[in-house]
Design a protein around this motif. Structure first.
Motif, PDB file in Angstrom:
ATOM      1  N   GLU A 319       0.819  -1.210   0.000  1.00 42.62           N
ATOM      2  CA  GLU A 319       0.000   0.000   0.000  1.00 42.62           C
ATOM      3  C   GLU A 319       0.851   1.257   0.000  1.00 42.62           C
ATOM      4  O   GLU A 319       0.463   2.272  -0.584  1.00 42.62           O
ATOM      5  CB  GLU A 319      -0.940   0.000   1.209  1.00 42.62           C
ATOM      6  CG  GLU A 319      -2.022  -1.071   1.133  1.00 42.62           C
ATOM      7  CD  GLU A 319      -3.104  -0.872   2.172  1.00 42.62           C
ATOM      8  OE1 GLU A 319      -3.011   0.088   2.976  1.00 42.62           O
ATOM      9  OE2 GLU A 319      -4.042  -1.684   2.184  1.00 42.62           O
ATOM     10  N   ARG A 333      -0.182  -5.656   2.601  1.00 42.35           N
ATOM     11  CA  ARG A 333      -1.471  -6.299   2.789  1.00 42.35           C
ATOM     12  C   ARG A 333      -1.299  -7.755   2.354  1.00 42.35           C
ATOM     13  O   ARG A 333      -1.158  -8.048   1.173  1.00 42.35           O
ATOM     14  CB  ARG A 333      -2.540  -5.584   1.963  1.00 42.35           C
ATOM     15  CG  ARG A 333      -3.957  -5.960   2.312  1.00 42.35           C
ATOM     16  CD  ARG A 333      -4.960  -5.065   1.608  1.00 42.35           C
ATOM     17  NE  ARG A 333      -4.944  -5.246   0.154  1.00 42.35           N
ATOM     18  CZ  ARG A 333      -4.458  -4.372  -0.724  1.00 42.35           C
ATOM     19  NH1 ARG A 333      -3.925  -3.233  -0.297  1.00 42.35           N
ATOM     20  NH2 ARG A 333      -4.493  -4.607  -2.020  1.00 42.35           N
ATOM     21  N   ASN A 369      -7.524  -4.359   7.249  1.00 40.80           N
ATOM     22  CA  ASN A 369      -8.701  -3.515   7.032  1.00 40.80           C
ATOM     23  C   ASN A 369      -8.362  -2.032   7.130  1.00 40.80           C
ATOM     24  O   ASN A 369      -9.111  -1.232   7.696  1.00 40.80           O
ATOM     25  CB  ASN A 369      -9.805  -3.866   8.034  1.00 40.80           C
ATOM     26  CG  ASN A 369     -10.383  -5.245   7.788  1.00 40.80           C
ATOM     27  OD1 ASN A 369     -10.540  -5.656   6.640  1.00 40.80           O
ATOM     28  ND2 ASN A 369     -10.693  -5.957   8.858  1.00 40.80           N
ATOM     29  N   GLY A 370      -7.213  -1.681   6.590  1.00 38.19           N
ATOM     30  CA  GLY A 370      -6.810  -0.282   6.562  1.00 38.19           C
ATOM     31  C   GLY A 370      -6.136   0.215   7.812  1.00 38.19           C
ATOM     32  O   GLY A 370      -5.739   1.382   7.881  1.00 38.19           O
ATOM     33  N   PHE A 419      -6.317   3.657  -3.731  1.00 36.98           N
ATOM     34  CA  PHE A 419      -7.659   4.003  -3.251  1.00 36.98           C
ATOM     35  C   PHE A 419      -8.303   4.988  -4.230  1.00 36.98           C
ATOM     36  O   PHE A 419      -7.622   5.902  -4.694  1.00 36.98           O
ATOM     37  CB  PHE A 419      -7.587   4.611  -1.843  1.00 36.98           C
ATOM     38  CG  PHE A 419      -6.895   3.728  -0.850  1.00 36.98           C
ATOM     39  CD1 PHE A 419      -7.576   2.673  -0.256  1.00 36.98           C
ATOM     40  CD2 PHE A 419      -5.567   3.937  -0.527  1.00 36.98           C
ATOM     41  CE1 PHE A 419      -6.939   1.852   0.649  1.00 36.98           C
ATOM     42  CE2 PHE A 419      -4.929   3.113   0.382  1.00 36.98           C
ATOM     43  CZ  PHE A 419      -5.618   2.057   0.973  1.00 36.98           C
ATOM     44  N   VAL A 454     -13.201  -0.483  -1.380  1.00 38.23           N
ATOM     45  CA  VAL A 454     -12.421   0.221  -0.361  1.00 38.23           C
ATOM     46  C   VAL A 454     -12.333   1.684  -0.771  1.00 38.23           C
ATOM     47  O   VAL A 454     -11.629   2.048  -1.719  1.00 38.23           O
ATOM     48  CB  VAL A 454     -11.018  -0.390  -0.207  1.00 38.23           C
ATOM     49  CG1 VAL A 454     -10.255   0.317   0.908  1.00 38.23           C
ATOM     50  CG2 VAL A 454     -11.116  -1.887   0.073  1.00 38.23           C
ATOM     51  N   ARG A 456     -11.344   4.428   1.083  1.00 33.23           N
ATOM     52  CA  ARG A 456     -10.078   4.985   1.539  1.00 33.23           C
ATOM     53  C   ARG A 456      -9.571   4.058   2.636  1.00 33.23           C
ATOM     54  O   ARG A 456     -10.277   3.140   3.047  1.00 33.23           O
ATOM     55  CB  ARG A 456     -10.254   6.415   2.047  1.00 33.23           C
ATOM     56  CG  ARG A 456     -11.245   6.567   3.177  1.00 33.23           C
ATOM     57  CD  ARG A 456     -11.288   7.998   3.687  1.00 33.23           C
ATOM     58  NE  ARG A 456     -12.301   8.221   4.701  1.00 33.23           N
ATOM     59  CZ  ARG A 456     -12.202   7.862   5.985  1.00 33.23           C
ATOM     60  NH1 ARG A 456     -11.107   7.248   6.418  1.00 33.23           N
ATOM     61  NH2 ARG A 456     -13.180   8.127   6.840  1.00 33.23           N
ATOM     62  N   PRO A 457      -8.361   4.248   3.134  1.00 30.59           N
ATOM     63  CA  PRO A 457      -7.862   3.334   4.160  1.00 30.59           C
ATOM     64  C   PRO A 457      -8.812   3.235   5.352  1.00 30.59           C
ATOM     65  O   PRO A 457      -9.151   4.241   5.980  1.00 30.59           O
ATOM     66  CB  PRO A 457      -6.522   3.956   4.566  1.00 30.59           C
ATOM     67  CG  PRO A 457      -6.076   4.697   3.350  1.00 30.59           C
ATOM     68  CD  PRO A 457      -7.333   5.227   2.725  1.00 30.59           C
ATOM     69  N   GLY A 458      -9.290   2.020   5.618  1.00 25.98           N
ATOM     70  CA  GLY A 458     -10.142   1.783   6.767  1.00 25.98           C
ATOM     71  C   GLY A 458     -11.619   2.014   6.537  1.00 25.98           C
ATOM     72  O   GLY A 458     -12.414   1.805   7.458  1.00 25.98           O
TER      73      GLY A 458
END
Length: 698
Positions: A319, A333, A369-370, A419, A454, A456-458
């Protein structure tokens, strides 16, 4: 009616090597019907199906520790009532080997048979087994309850206390409770037998049974005519891990048993088909690559892209990458390796090939999961020195640093096109429901579509749709009575939907502080409930202990599993404590409010293996009385997690999860939410990494 997604694959998987013990008609180490004091190899998992004279028993046994084993049994007895009906029975056993066999002393074990259940097979025993020669063993024991009904005599324990002389009749409540007031009470009887290993595959057995089979031979049932206490049998190994047993029972009828075993410790497929890891590259400190690159932005961009490309070939997605003069920070990841240490090791090897010689250490940050779950720092010199060392894995783990990593990557370190991103899959599914007396096993087959976006992250949007193609789970007409709000006992109504939106959620994962992890999930959480679920977890990276808190505000979904909702709403929540006891044993305690508004606790114990296998059991006790809970008295069950890599021989993070409940009722029911925090983040913490660190150099 208990509903479980999938069918336990254990009945179709064979272990490696000839089993060291034989299983009896009850599915426990024994002769024909009687137990022995022998124990299966540690962690052996056995499935036994036996039949004789209108009695069918399906048993799953697990050697929990080298001395302790447990069994779950589902049985059917024909003509239980004078009207000709049948009874279906669920029962649990425990047995413990008190004394190991020595040169002159026998092995001695104590057992509780059907100690939680209706009591149809209830009995206790103390048994001794001695090996007289490499091929001959002899067994003798004393039994109570069902095992004390033929040739019985006054209980010798009555000399200690008069309460042992009689065995109470009947059963408390609706069954399913621990009937400790019966244990080792009433008349006792002796049993025994011998086993002779005629060939490497064939074992001959003879036993004297202390079970009078009073229930089965009662006039009006007459399942068979018990003429003799002597049983004769032969067990034959068809293939490694597969045995059949044929027996002549009580001078009147033929019995047949099939036993399949596997062991989570031993891979079903030897070796592996994954590609060999990239070797460690010993750096040349005098090379031109070690000089000047830190000021060349174009070269740094090439290095970052090259790291991502090589890692992607090994199934590890990157990432973000940050390169400084002495350190490379890589946010990964892992979507291939269930042994998380293998992903860390392969990442470190590739970094020796893809980074300039001036870099001394690698900070590898697994993203879940981010969220950054931890940071593993490995010195480049250690990789170069220990790759071929005989104790390289052990020494590397001692030198590696595992620390908390609260913050994710900076925006400038993210690789392009990370993302938003999306993925989807389409494949088959199997759903099964068990223990309906009208039809003990019902199965649906269909196609399942999954999609994930996804943002954005999370922040993850995900959904799942099931389309049933064939099956009979919708044919159940049995209405399970309940003294509570029907929060789970309407499972049969939900099973009637051919097309079902089983999940549609928006989930946010975040790090609110040091050693803290957070999750908020909203939408259609599961087939039966929609709402909002929030969770926070405290878990230091080097601690065996974790504490969590979860709150859910939910509403029942419509039976057709579309977008509609029913009227029932509730708020549930639990405080949880998780602890790794070591040696593969893991415990969890949840206390709080359940879906039906009842309050109580759930205790879970699992045995976890470095290769990803998990076998465990749980029990939930709430303030709901047994009479309101219904048959079974309280919620309990067995859960198994099987890594597909165990059978495929190649790395994959996919696992098969099965939960076997004796009954699925409304008391002690919880909301099902995907990606609860603890099971996801702990994999990269030090206690769990240590379990799989032997695969660091794979």
């Amino acid at each position: 009616m208990a509903v479980v997604v999938g069918i336990a694959p254990l009945s179709f998987v064979l272990a490696q090597g000839r089993p060291s013990v034989s299983y009896n008609q009850y599915g426990v180490p024994g002769l024909i019907d009687m137990p022995t004091a022998q124990s299966a190899p540690d962690a052996e998992l056995a499935t036994t199906l036996s039949y004789f004279a209108g009695t069918t028993r399906a048993t799953m046994s697990f050697q929990i520790t080298p001395r302790l084993s447990g069994s779950f049994r589902y049985g059917r007895m024909d003509r239980y009532y004078n009207t000709g009906g049948a009874i279906f029975d669920r029962s649990f056993d425990l047995r413990y080997r008190l004394i190991d066999e020595g040169r002159y002393r026998p092995a001695v074990a104590i057992g509780l048979q059907d100690f939680i259940g209706t009591g149809l097979y209830s009995g206790e025993y103390v048994v001794a087994t001695k090996t007289l020669s490499p091929r001959l063993t002899v067994t003798g024991g004393i039994g109570w309850g069902r095992l004390g009904t033929y040739g019985g005599f006054s209980n010798p324990l009555g000399a200690l206390h008069s309460g042992f002389k009689t065995r109470p009749g009947g059963f408390s409540g609706p069954g399913g409770q621990v009937e400790y007031g019966r244990w080792f009470r009433g008349d006792a009887a002796l049993f025994g037998g011998l086993s002779f290993q005629a060939t490497d595959r064939l074992t001959l057995k003879a036993e004297y049974s202390s079970d009078a089979y009073s229930l089965e031979t009662t006039p009006g049932r007459d399942l068979f005519n018990r003429r003799s206490p002597i049983n004769l049998g032969a067990s034959y190994t068809v293939a490694p891990g597969a045995n059949i047993q044929l027996s002549f029972m009580h001078g009147d009828t033929i019995g047949l048993g099939v036993n399949l075993t596997t062991n989570p410790k031993n891979a079903a497929v030897k070796g592996g088909s994954e590609e060999a890891p990239i070797p460690v590259k010993v750096r040349d400190r005098t090379s031109a690559q070690a000089l000047g690159w830190t000021t060349d932005d174009a070269l740094k961009a090439q290095l970052r892209d090259g790291i991502a490309q090589i890692l992607a070939q090994s199934g590890i997605e990157v990432e973000a990458v940050r390169l400084t003069g002495r350190e490379a920070v890589v946010y990964i990841r892992n979507e291939r390796y269930l042994a998380r240490a293998e992903a860390i090791g392969r990442t470190a090897r590739i970094l020796t090939q893809a980074t300039p010689s001036s870099i001394d250490s690698f900070r590898i940050v697994p993203m879940v999961n981010g969220m950054p779950s931890a940071a593993v720092v490995i010195r480049r010199d250690d990789l170069e020195q220990l790759e071929h060392h005989p104790d390289g894995a052990k020494l590397m783990f001692a030198r590696a640093q595992v620390s908390d990593q609260r913050r994710g990557p900076a925006q400038e370190d993210l690789l392009d096109d990370q993302f938003p991103r999306s993925s989807w899959s389409l494949g088959p599914f199997v759903k099964a429901s068990y223990f309906d007396p009208d039809q003990p096993v019902r199965i649906d087959l269909g196609v399942r579509a999954n999609a994930e976006y996804v943002i954005r992250p999370g922040l993850i949007l995900s959904g799942q749709i099931d389309q049933r193609l064939v099956g009979n789970r919708d044919s159940s007409t049995r209405v399970t009575p309940s003294g509570l709000t029907r929060v789970r006992s309407d499972a049969g109504q939900y099973a009637k939907a051919d097309t079902a939106l089983t999940k549609l959620t928006l989930a946010s994962y975040f790090r609110p502080g040091e050693n803290l992890y957070g999750r908020v999930t909203a939408g259609y959480l599961e087939p039966m409930y929609a709402g909002v679920s929030g969770e926070i977890l405290w878990k230091p990276v080097d601690s065996r202990l974790a504490l969590g808190l979860e709150v859910n505000a939910v509403q029942q979904r419509a039976f057709n599993q579309g977008f509609g909702l029913r009227s029932y709403q509730t708020v549930t929540g639990h405080a949880s404590a998780y602890y790794d006891f070591g040696n593969g044993f893991h415990g969890q305690l949840d206390a709080g409010r359940y879906l039906a508004g009842d309050w109580g606790t759930t205790v879970s114990v699992d045995r976890e293996f470095a290769n990803g296998w998990k076998v465990g059991a749980y029990a939930t006790m709430t303030n709901v009385p047994a009479s309101s809970f219904g048959e079974g008295s309280f919620d309990k069950g067995i859960r198994i997690s099987v890594p597909l890599s165990h059978f495929l021989g190649k790395p994959t993070t996919k696992v098969y999860d099965a939960k076997i409940q004796s009954l699925s009722r409304d008391g002690g029911a919880r909301v099902k939410v995907d990606n609860r925090l603890y099971q996801n983040v702990r994999d990269y913490h030090r206690p769990d990494l240590e379990k799989s660190w032997g695969r660091f150099w794979r």
